[in-house]
Design a protein around this motif. Structure first.
Motif, PDB file in Angstrom:
ATOM      1  N   PRO A   4      33.720  35.006  42.335  1.00 12.50           N
ATOM      2  CA  PRO A   4      32.793  35.871  43.050  1.00 12.50           C
ATOM      3  C   PRO A   4      31.407  35.262  43.240  1.00 12.50           C
ATOM      4  O   PRO A   4      30.702  35.606  44.178  1.00 12.50           O
ATOM      5  N   ARG A  39      38.978  36.188  42.894  1.00 16.12           N
ATOM      6  CA  ARG A  39      38.075  37.290  42.563  1.00 16.12           C
ATOM      7  C   ARG A  39      36.909  37.452  43.524  1.00 16.12           C
ATOM      8  O   ARG A  39      36.181  38.439  43.452  1.00 16.12           O
ATOM      9  N   ALA A  40      36.688  36.519  44.429  1.00 14.85           N
ATOM     10  CA  ALA A  40      35.592  36.668  45.387  1.00 14.85           C
ATOM     11  C   ALA A  40      35.872  37.865  46.300  1.00 14.85           C
ATOM     12  O   ALA A  40      37.029  38.234  46.518  1.00 14.85           O
ATOM     13  N   PRO A  41      34.823  38.466  46.856  1.00 13.82           N
ATOM     14  CA  PRO A  41      35.035  39.556  47.813  1.00 13.82           C
ATOM     15  C   PRO A  41      35.857  39.075  49.008  1.00 13.82           C
ATOM     16  O   PRO A  41      35.788  37.904  49.400  1.00 13.82           O
ATOM     17  N   SER A  60      41.959  39.656  47.568  1.00 12.77           N
ATOM     18  CA  SER A  60      40.816  39.694  46.669  1.00 12.77           C
ATOM     19  C   SER A  60      41.121  40.659  45.527  1.00 12.77           C
ATOM     20  O   SER A  60      41.556  41.788  45.750  1.00 12.77           O
ATOM     21  N   HIS A  62      38.613  41.321  43.536  1.00 16.78           N
ATOM     22  CA  HIS A  62      37.229  41.653  43.196  1.00 16.78           C
ATOM     23  C   HIS A  62      37.138  43.089  42.669  1.00 16.78           C
ATOM     24  O   HIS A  62      37.673  44.010  43.264  1.00 16.78           O
ATOM     25  N   GLY A  63      36.480  43.228  41.521  1.00 16.22           N
ATOM     26  CA  GLY A  63      36.305  44.558  40.947  1.00 16.22           C
ATOM     27  C   GLY A  63      37.482  45.059  40.140  1.00 16.22           C
ATOM     28  O   GLY A  63      37.459  46.182  39.638  1.00 16.22           O
ATOM     29  N   SER A  73      40.696  34.431  34.376  1.00 20.25           N
ATOM     30  CA  SER A  73      39.279  34.741  34.529  1.00 20.25           C
ATOM     31  C   SER A  73      38.753  35.222  33.189  1.00 20.25           C
ATOM     32  O   SER A  73      39.476  35.870  32.421  1.00 20.25           O
ATOM     33  N   GLU A 123      36.522  30.756  35.883  1.00 23.94           N
ATOM     34  CA  GLU A 123      37.688  30.975  36.745  1.00 23.94           C
ATOM     35  C   GLU A 123      38.614  29.784  36.546  1.00 23.94           C
ATOM     36  O   GLU A 123      38.191  28.637  36.689  1.00 23.94           O
TER      37      GLU A 123
END
Length: 181
Positions: A4, A39-41, A60, A62-63, A73, A123
């Motif tokens: 991210p 995990r990046a948007p 993704s 992400h979150g 991660s 990561e």
């Protein structure tokens, strides 16, 4: 492949993705779905995917805890204070392993990904396989680190070349960066 806090995808993971991008269609026509998860948007992933010209599905997480659940991660606290367990090996806390900063290319790859070494190494690469059986998803397989070597298409060719890998340090770049110095 793309944390991210990165500004670009990991160059090593990108080389692996270059190799599997072309055969995703063959897998799909053999009842096997390949999808990358980072995990990046999603907006960052889609922009990088366009840049690289890839066509494989890329989701993704992400979150969510997905990447944490599969031990690829890690939090800053785990890395700094507890050490992490990756590839079935417990690593010492980051402060206790200064040799890592130059020995494995992490500093170079972190810079190429637009981040620092500590953030970059939170990561890690991994591959998992799942099976859907009667509406239930089962986790069937995972591999990490050198277990991913078979997915690196370029290494399969280099291992058979007259001089083999013939490596001296970090030599590869993203496919659109060759010739840029």
């Amino acid at each position: 492949m793309f944390g991210p806090d990165y500004t670009a995808g990991c160059p090593a993971c990108s080389a692996i993705a270059d190799g599997f991008d072309g055969f995703v269609v063959h897998l799909a026509n053999h009842d096997v779905m390949l999808s990358a998860v980072s995990r990046a948007p999603l907006s960052k992933l889609q922009a990088y995917k366009r840049r690289m010209g890839w066509t494989f599905p890329w989701a993704s997480s992400h979150g969510s805890d997905f990447n944490f659940d599969f031990d690829v991660s890690f939090t800053e606290e785990q890395q700094r204070e507890q050490g992490i367990e990756y590839n079935y090996v417990r690593e010492a806390p980051l402060a206790e392993i200064p040799s890592r900063t130059t020995a494995d290319g992490s500093v170079t790859f972190a810079a190429m990904s637009g981040t620092d070494m500590a953030t970059y190494t939170r990561e890690r690469p991994g591959m998992s396989a799942f099976v859907l059986d009667n509406g239930v998803v089962y986790h069937a397989y995972s591999t990490y680190a050198r277990g991913l070597d078979g997915l690196w298409g370029m290494y399969q060719w280099l291992d058979r070349a007259p001089q083999g890998r013939n490596e001296t340090g970090v030599w590869w770049r993203r496919h659109d960066e060759y010739g840029q110095g």
